[in-house]
Write a protein that holds these residues in place. Structure first.
Motif, short mmCIF file in Angstrom:
data_model
loop_
_atom_site.label_atom_id
_atom_site.label_comp_id
_atom_site.label_asym_id
_atom_site.label_seq_id
_atom_site.Cartn_x
_atom_site.Cartn_y
_atom_site.Cartn_z
N ALA A 48 -27.86 22.95 -33.66
CA ALA A 48 -26.65 22.31 -34.15
C ALA A 48 -26.56 22.50 -35.66
CB ALA A 48 -26.65 20.82 -33.82
N TYR A 59 -22.57 23.47 -31.98
CA TYR A 59 -23.75 23.25 -31.15
C TYR A 59 -24.07 24.50 -30.35
CZ TYR A 59 -22.97 18.34 -32.19
OH TYR A 59 -22.79 17.14 -32.84
N GLU A 64 -25.11 21.42 -26.02
CA GLU A 64 -23.76 20.85 -26.11
C GLU A 64 -23.62 19.67 -25.14
OE1 GLU A 64 -20.87 22.95 -27.70
OE2 GLU A 64 -20.06 20.93 -27.86
N PHE A 67 -26.80 16.68 -27.49
CA PHE A 67 -27.26 16.49 -28.87
C PHE A 67 -26.06 16.20 -29.77
CE2 PHE A 67 -31.34 19.34 -28.78
CZ PHE A 67 -31.77 18.68 -27.65
N THR A 68 -26.30 15.36 -30.76
CA THR A 68 -25.27 15.05 -31.74
C THR A 68 -25.87 15.14 -33.13
OG1 THR A 68 -24.17 13.54 -30.19
CG2 THR A 68 -23.56 13.38 -32.52
N LEU A 81 -30.34 14.38 -36.00
CA LEU A 81 -30.06 15.03 -34.73
C LEU A 81 -30.45 14.05 -33.63
CD1 LEU A 81 -29.07 17.66 -33.39
CD2 LEU A 81 -31.48 18.29 -33.09
#
Length: 118
Positions: A48, A59, A64, A67-68, A81
């Motif tokens: 990312a 991402y 996708e 995860f952010t 993350l």
């Protein structure tokens, strides 16, 4: 510029972890920061990345929706993350990196190991 990655560890499949990347240096907040990962025997790949303002992220296909990446609004020198629904295939050393004036990822942290058990 120095980058310090932390937050890795051992987690069961389906679990969550949050990685942190703290930077020292005056220009960190102006450049894209990315999280890369490298599993044993595999090439390093981008998980990312987030722009300097924190309002645009990209991402890798395999992460996708799980995860952010985010940038701390109070301290733009820190990038997170958040990883949820972890899978054994997410096991890797995770590195944070920052682009420099060249437009390439010129600065790298030391890596933090994430191990997901099945």
């Amino acid at each position: 510029v120095q980058l310090q990655a932390s937050g890795g560890g051992l987690v069961q499949a389906g679990g969550s972890l949050r990685l942190s990347c703290a930077a020292s240096g005056s220009t960190f907040s102006r450049y894209t920061t990315g999280w890369f990962r490298q599993a044993p025997g595999k090439e390093r790949s981008l998980a990312a990345a987030i722009n300097w303002s924190g309002d645009s992220a990209v991402y890798g296909n395999s992460v996708e929706g799980r995860f952010t990446i985010s940038r701390d609004s109070a301290n733009k020198n820190t990038v997170y993350l958040q990883m949820v629904s972890l899978k054994p295939e997410d096991t890797a050393v995770y590195y944070c990196a920052m682009k420099g004036a060249s437009g390439k990822y010129d600065y790298w942290g030391q890596g933090t190991l994430v191990t997901v058990s099945s």
